[in-house]
Design an enzyme around this catalytic site. Structure first.
Site, PDB file in Angstrom:
ATOM      1  N   ASP A 145     -14.298  72.356  60.322  1.00  0.00           N
ATOM      2  CA  ASP A 145     -15.386  73.275  60.696  1.00  0.00           C
ATOM      3  C   ASP A 145     -15.589  73.289  62.213  1.00  0.00           C
ATOM      4  O   ASP A 145     -16.707  73.147  62.709  1.00  0.00           O
ATOM      5  CB  ASP A 145     -16.692  72.881  60.001  1.00  0.00           C
ATOM      6  N   GLU A 191     -18.559  82.110  53.395  1.00  0.00           N
ATOM      7  CA  GLU A 191     -19.247  81.098  54.197  1.00  0.00           C
ATOM      8  C   GLU A 191     -18.661  81.069  55.607  1.00  0.00           C
ATOM      9  O   GLU A 191     -17.731  81.812  55.930  1.00  0.00           O
ATOM     10  CB  GLU A 191     -19.138  79.718  53.539  1.00  0.00           C
TER      11      GLU A 191
END
Length: 316
Positions: free
Chosen positions: A14, A194
Site C-alpha cells: 500500500d 478500494e
C-alpha cells in the site's frame, strides 16, 4: 524514462509517495501492521536507503489497536496529516476482523519525521461499516476526501466514495458513490473497489482504484471526470470497463495494485504500487509480507488518457 530497481522497497505494501517542497516522503503498510513509519529523501532513488522513522505506534487496546493499514501522508493548510485504517480490539475478540475505521493524525511542525503527532480521532462517514484507504486532494478550491467503504445495504466488500471535507479530519454533505464492483475483474475472490488515488492530466482528473482479492487477481481500474465538471454529480464521472494494470504472468508480477502517484523532478508521472513475484501464498494472504513497493513511469495517449503498460519484471 527511469529504470528503478524492482522491487523498489521490499515488504512495504500500500505504498504512498508524496513530493512536497522538493522532498520525497514515503509511507506504507508494514508487515506487522502495528505502527506508522515515515522516511524522506531529496531524490526518489534515495528512498530505499533512507532510514525509516516511527512516528506512531498502535495502542494495546481500543479502536486503533489492530491491523494498521494503508497510511497516507498529506500536507494541508500548512500542517501534516496521516490517514490510516485500524480495527478495534473488540472486533477481533468477536472474530470479526474486518471492522476497520479511518483515523487521522495531525502534525503542526515543519518536519513530519521529528514533529509531534496528535490523534484527531475517527473520520465519520455515512455508514458505521468497514472503511479504509482514504486519500485527499484539492480540486476546484475545495479539499476532498476519497475512500473505500462497505455499504451494508448492497452486496460487495467495498465501494469508492467522495465527499467534500469540512476539516482535515471531517467531511460535510452527502457522500457520492463513485464506483462499486460490477465487472467480472472487480469481483474475483471478493467484490472490491478500494485504494483510490488521484492524478490530473490535461483537462481530466483521474481516480485509479484497486479491485478483487489481494492475490494475483488484484488489479487497477480507472475513473475520470473533466476538470471543469461538478465532481458531486455521478453522471459526470466515467469508468473504464476494463482494468488498466493487471498481473503479468510473463514478468512474474502478481496482483499489482493499491497505488499512489508521484512525479520525478523532471516532471514524469510515476505509478507507485505493490505486487508479489509469486502466487503460492501459504496461509492467509493478509499475513504474507512480500507485497513489495514498485515504481513505474506512466505515459499518456493522444486522448489524454493514462497508459499504465505492464508491470516490469524484477531486476536489481
Amino acid at each position: 524514462m527511469n529504470d528503478w530497481p524492482n522491487p523498489f522497497i521490499e515488504q512495504r505494501a500500500d505504498p504512498f509517495i508524496l513530493l512536497h517542497e522538493d522532498v520525497y516522503y514515503f509511507i506504507a503498510s508494514v508487515p506487522e501492521y502495528d505502527r506508522l513509519e515515515l522516511r524522506c529523501a531529496v531524490t526518489l532513488e534515495a528512498l530505499p536507503q533512507a532510514a525509516p522513522v516511527i512516528v506512531w505506534r498502535k495502542p494495546e487496546h481500543g479502536p486503533m489497536s489492530k491491523l494498521i493499514w494503508a497510511p497516507e501522508l498529506h500536507h494541508i493548510n500548512g500542517k501534516w496529516y496521516i490517514y490510516f485504517a485500524a480495527a478495534h480490539t473488540q472486533a477481533l475478540d468477536k472474530l470479526n476482523m474486518f471492522q476497520h475505521c479511518m483515523f487521522a493524525l495531525e502534525c503542526a511542525d515543519a518536519d513530519p519525521l521529528n514533529g509531534k503527532w496528535v490523534e484527531k480521532g475517527q473520520i465519520k462517514t455515512q455508514f458505521e461499516s468497514f472503511c479504509l484507504d482514504a486519500t485527499t486532494f484539492s480540486h476546484q478550491g475545495k479539499q476532498w476526501y476519497l475512500w473505500a467503504q462497505k455499504d451494508p445495504n448492497i452486496p460487495g466488500n467495498s465501494n469508492i466514495y467522495l465527499a467534500e471535507m469540512d476539516t482535515p479530519w471531517s467531511i460535510k454533505g452527502e457522500p457520492l458513490r463513485l464506483s462499486k464492483p460490477e465487472f467480472e475483474w472487480e469481483c474475483r475472490g471478493f467484490m472490491v473497489n478500494e485504494g483510490p488515488a488521484v492524478i490530473t492530466h490535461g483537462e481530466k482528473l483521474f481516480v485509479s482504484y484497486s479491485a478483487s482479492a489481494t492475490d494475483e487477481n488484484y488489479c487497477i481500474g480507472l475513473l475520470w471526470i473533466n476538470l471543469a465538471a461538478d465532481p458531486t454529480k455521478a453522471e459526470n464521472w466515467h469508468k473504464s470497463p476494463q482494468p488498466v494494470f493487471t498481473t503479468s504472468y510473463e514478468n512474474k508480477q502478481y496482483g499489482p495494485g493499491h497505488n499512489s502517484f508521484t512525479r520525478t523532478k523532471d516532471g514524469e508521472d510515476v505509478l507507485v504500487y505493490h505486487a508479489r513475484n509469486y502466487t503460492e501464498i501459504e496461509g492467509d494472504p493478509l499475513y504474507d509480507p512480500n507485497r513489495h513497493t514498485r515504481l513505474k513511469t506512466i505515459g499518456w495517449d493522444n486522448d489524454g488518457m493514462p497508459v499504465f503498460g505492464t508491470p516490469p519484471a524484477d531486476h536489481p
